[in-house]
Structure formats: C-alpha cells, structure tokens
Design an enzyme around this catalytic site. Structure first.
Site, PDB file in Angstrom:
ATOM      1  N   SER A  22      37.248  43.034  43.560  1.00  0.00           N
ATOM      2  CA  SER A  22      36.816  41.555  43.202  1.00  0.00           C
ATOM      3  C   SER A  22      35.387  41.515  43.592  1.00  0.00           C
ATOM      4  CB  SER A  22      37.386  40.469  44.112  1.00  0.00           C
ATOM      5  OG  SER A  22      38.847  40.566  43.624  1.00  0.00           O
ATOM      6  N   VAL A  68      42.175  26.003  43.126  1.00  0.00           N
ATOM      7  CA  VAL A  68      40.949  25.485  42.678  1.00  0.00           C
ATOM      8  C   VAL A  68      41.574  24.229  41.560  1.00  0.00           C
ATOM      9  CG1 VAL A  68      39.466  26.887  43.437  1.00  0.00           C
ATOM     10  CG2 VAL A  68      39.946  26.904  40.968  1.00  0.00           C
ATOM     11  N   TYR A 159      36.092  37.466  24.289  1.00  0.00           N
ATOM     12  CA  TYR A 159      35.834  36.581  25.545  1.00  0.00           C
ATOM     13  C   TYR A 159      35.920  35.097  25.058  1.00  0.00           C
ATOM     14  CZ  TYR A 159      33.692  35.557  30.095  1.00  0.00           C
ATOM     15  OH  TYR A 159      33.456  35.440  31.312  1.00  0.00           O
ATOM     16  N   LYS A 166      31.889  29.455  30.481  1.00  0.00           N
ATOM     17  CA  LYS A 166      31.003  30.290  31.152  1.00  0.00           C
ATOM     18  C   LYS A 166      29.554  29.424  30.949  1.00  0.00           C
ATOM     19  CE  LYS A 166      32.724  33.468  33.944  1.00  0.00           C
ATOM     20  NZ  LYS A 166      32.964  32.994  35.449  1.00  0.00           N
ATOM     21  N   LYS A 196      34.611  46.809  36.376  1.00  0.00           N
ATOM     22  CA  LYS A 196      36.040  46.871  36.264  1.00  0.00           C
ATOM     23  C   LYS A 196      36.909  46.276  37.455  1.00  0.00           C
ATOM     24  CE  LYS A 196      39.777  50.183  34.733  1.00  0.00           C
ATOM     25  NZ  LYS A 196      40.818  49.888  35.559  1.00  0.00           N
ATOM     26  N   THR A 197      37.085  44.863  37.302  1.00  0.00           N
ATOM     27  CA  THR A 197      38.008  44.267  38.214  1.00  0.00           C
ATOM     28  C   THR A 197      39.124  43.741  37.774  1.00  0.00           C
ATOM     29  OG1 THR A 197      37.158  42.024  37.426  1.00  0.00           O
ATOM     30  CG2 THR A 197      35.706  43.072  39.135  1.00  0.00           C
ATOM     31  N   LEU A 198      39.946  42.981  38.369  1.00  0.00           N
ATOM     32  CA  LEU A 198      40.995  42.355  37.937  1.00  0.00           C
ATOM     33  C   LEU A 198      41.208  41.560  36.705  1.00  0.00           C
ATOM     34  CD1 LEU A 198      44.211  42.287  38.845  1.00  0.00           C
ATOM     35  CD2 LEU A 198      43.870  40.028  39.841  1.00  0.00           C
TER      36      LEU A 198
HETATM   37  C1  IMJ Z   1      37.552  39.153  29.608  1.00  0.00           C
HETATM   38  C2  IMJ Z   1      37.910  39.094  28.166  1.00  0.00           C
HETATM   39  C3  IMJ Z   1      37.271  39.399  27.243  1.00  0.00           C
HETATM   40  C4  IMJ Z   1      36.411  40.569  27.185  1.00  0.00           C
HETATM   41  C5  IMJ Z   1      35.661  40.572  28.432  1.00  0.00           C
HETATM   42  C6  IMJ Z   1      36.162  40.062  29.795  1.00  0.00           C
HETATM   43  N1  IMJ Z   1      34.685  41.340  28.698  1.00  0.00           N
HETATM   44  C7  IMJ Z   1      34.556  41.162  30.261  1.00  0.00           C
HETATM   45  C8  IMJ Z   1      35.626  40.442  30.576  1.00  0.00           C
HETATM   46  C9  IMJ Z   1      33.984  42.141  27.737  1.00  0.00           C
HETATM   47  C10 IMJ Z   1      33.641  41.901  30.951  1.00  0.00           C
HETATM   48  C11 IMJ Z   1      35.945  40.110  32.140  1.00  0.00           C
HETATM   49  N2  IMJ Z   1      35.024  38.693  32.606  1.00  0.00           N
HETATM   50  C12 IMJ Z   1      33.584  38.734  32.670  1.00  0.00           C
HETATM   51  C13 IMJ Z   1      35.816  37.697  32.689  1.00  0.00           C
HETATM   52  O1  IMJ Z   1      35.119  36.715  32.915  1.00  0.00           O
HETATM   53  C14 IMJ Z   1      37.416  37.525  32.648  1.00  0.00           C
HETATM   54  C15 IMJ Z   1      37.956  36.438  32.945  1.00  0.00           C
HETATM   55  C16 IMJ Z   1      39.336  36.212  32.591  1.00  0.00           C
HETATM   56  C17 IMJ Z   1      40.268  37.182  32.648  1.00  0.00           C
HETATM   57  C18 IMJ Z   1      41.639  37.179  32.596  1.00  0.00           C
HETATM   58  C19 IMJ Z   1      42.631  38.016  32.277  1.00  0.00           C
HETATM   59  C20 IMJ Z   1      44.048  37.651  32.614  1.00  0.00           C
HETATM   60  C21 IMJ Z   1      44.245  36.275  32.377  1.00  0.00           C
HETATM   61  N3  IMJ Z   1      43.190  35.592  32.298  1.00  0.00           N
HETATM   62  C22 IMJ Z   1      42.184  35.886  32.216  1.00  0.00           C
HETATM   63  N4  IMJ Z   1      41.232  34.737  32.556  1.00  0.00           N
HETATM   64  C23 IMJ Z   1      39.835  34.906  32.385  1.00  0.00           C
HETATM   65  O2  IMJ Z   1      45.383  35.879  32.104  1.00  0.00           O
END
Ligand code: IMJ
Length: 259
Positions: A22, A68, A159, A166, A196-198
């Site tokens: 994280s 939260v 995204y 965001k 590469k995080t969760l």
């Molecule tokens: C997330 C989704 C699509 C493209 C993405 C990402 N890219 C990156 C992310 C290119 C870098 C990771 N990121 C920046 C995030 O803010 C991820 C947020 C997120 C991820 C998940 C995965 C599992 C789920 N819900 C989520 N909600 C937010 O069920």
C-alpha cells in the site's frame, strides 16, 4: 536523505493501509523513520490480519477498525485518537473504492449507486475525516495528505467513475485548504503514477500498462511506493510549510507528454 528530515513526536493518523504494498504503508514507514508516532485504521477482519503486524512493526500506538463510509466509525476513531494523544499533527488519507463493474466498459453506463459509492468512499471520506481532524489540530496546525491519480485530469481506459471521484477529491483538497488555512492546517494531494498495489490488482494487463507507462515518461522509469512516502514526509516537514491546496505529481514527468 531522511536523516535531515525530523517529524519527531508528530502524531500521524494513517487511513488506508491494506497490505505491505500500500502507498499508505510506504508513507507510514517514511513518517516513522522521521520520528512520527503512528495510528492506523483497518477495514474488517481480513485486513486487520494484514495491517496489525505492519503497524506493530513501527510501534503504532493505535490500531483500530474504521470504515470511512461510516460517520459512527469515524467518530469512534477520532475520539480514540483524541483520548490517547489529545491532538493530531498529520492525517494521511489513502482510501478509494468503486464497484468492480464500474471500472470496466463504458463510463456512460455508471449506475447512480456506483457513482454514489465511488464519490462517498473516494472523495467525501476526506471531507468527513478532515472535519474530525480539524479540532485535534487546533494548536500547532497540521498537514493532511490524500492520494490521487492522473485519471482525474485525463481519460484513462477503465478508470471511469474513479476518474470523476478523483477530480472531486482534488477539488475537495482546494476547498479544504481554503477553509483550514487560517488554522495553519495544510491540505494537499499526491498524484502518483501507476504502482502495483492492491488497488491495481485485477486490472487487466496492468503489467503491460506499467511497461508502456515507463516508455512514455521523460525519466524512463516508473515510480515506487517509496517515492510517494518520501514526498509525503517532505510535505509534513519544514519544506512543506507553505504548500497547501496543491496536487503534487509524482509520475516521472508522464503528464507533460502528448500522444
Ligand atoms: C484502476 C482501475 C482502472 C485503471 C487503473 C486503476 N489504473 C490504475 C489504477 C491505470 C493505475 C489504480 N488506481 C490509481 C486506483 O485509484 C484504483 C482504485 C480502485 C481499485 C479497485 C479494484 C477493486 C475494486 N474496486 C476498486 N476501487 C477503486 O473492486
């Protein structure tokens, strides 16, 4: 490099550690190295098993459950922080969530509930935490930091609703910074390049995306969670004294490049 930065005795609440990858954890390590004392939240039993050993390894003084999305949970967590510490200097907000079905396909298909959930957990939760942190930061001011991503500014495939959340989060940073500035509370976001995080797990072809991102950046390298930790510690220290309302990009310069 960290040797010169002292956050000795500063009290930091860190929201959003899920595991050792994280960004919040990298921030915690840097704050700890600089001498800060730490508090962590976790979401549910599964994550407690991940977070507790990490938190104990940096002598965390508070490790408590907090969703939260719940005002009652936030009230309980900040009450605990106030009882234990009688104040707070640093708030790290590294929390985001959108429903999985809203992170694929077309943004236009986002449901009302999917939009609400993403906005609530990924943007409003900063406001809710800031409101509760403000009175604890009443003496010496403080520093609040949240995490953003470039998908707030430009369309990034899949995204989708997270990009909109965001964008809202970055606007929240500006309005919070204006409200809290007179109390010497600074509010900033760090917009991190892909790591590469969760939060990135389960994204299709993330490995290829990382490789392509690396090629595209002026510096020809991706960032690490550690880079984010170092910037967060900097922002909490003397170098950040007059930085508020900013969105600081840590992306090896990717954002300056055209197609
Ligand atoms: C997330 C989704 C699509 C493209 C993405 C990402 N890219 C990156 C992310 C290119 C870098 C990771 N990121 C920046 C995030 O803010 C991820 C947020 C997120 C991820 C998940 C995965 C599992 C789920 N819900 C989520 N909600 C937010 O069920």
């Amino acid at each position: 490099m960290l040797g010169s930065l002292s956050l000795s005795g500063k009290r930091a609440l860190i929201l959003g550690v899920a595991n050792e990858r994280s960004l919040a954890w990298a921030i915690a390590k840097h704050l700890h190295e600089a001498g800060a004392i730490l508090a962590f939240n976790y979401l549910g039993d599964a994550l407690e098993r991940r977070v507790r050993p990490l938190a104990e390894s940096v002598q965390a003084e508070i490790i408590a459950p907090c969703n939260v999305a719940s005002d009652a949970d936030l009230d309980a967590l900040f009450r605990l922080v106030n009882e234990k510490w009688g104040g707070l200097d640093i708030l790290i907000h590294s929390v985001a969530f959108a429903q999985k079905e809203d992170l694929e396909g077309r943004f236009v298909d986002t449901s009302r509930e999917g939009f609400r959930v993403a906005m609530d957990i990924s943007a409003y939760s900063l406001v809710a935490a800031a409101k509760r942190a403000e009175p604890l930061m009443s003496e010496g001011g403080g520093s609040m930091i949240t995490l953003s991503y470039y998908g707030s500014q430009k369309v990034v495939p899949n995204y989708n609703v997270m990009g909109v959340a965001k964008a809202a989060l970055e606007a929240c940073v500006r309005y919070l910074a204006a409200d809290l500035g007179s109390k010497k509370i600074r509010v900033n976001s760090i917009s991190a390049g892909p790591v590469k995080t969760l939060a990135a797990a389960g994204i299709r072809d993330f490995r290829n995306m990382l490789a392509a991102a690396e090629e595209k950046t002026p510096l020809k390298e991706n960032i690490s969670a550690d880079d984010v930790g170092a910037m967060a510690a900097f922002l909490c220290g003397p170098g950040g004294k007059h930085i508020t309302g900013s969105n600081i990009l840590i992306d090896s310069g990717a954002h300056i490049m055209g197609g």
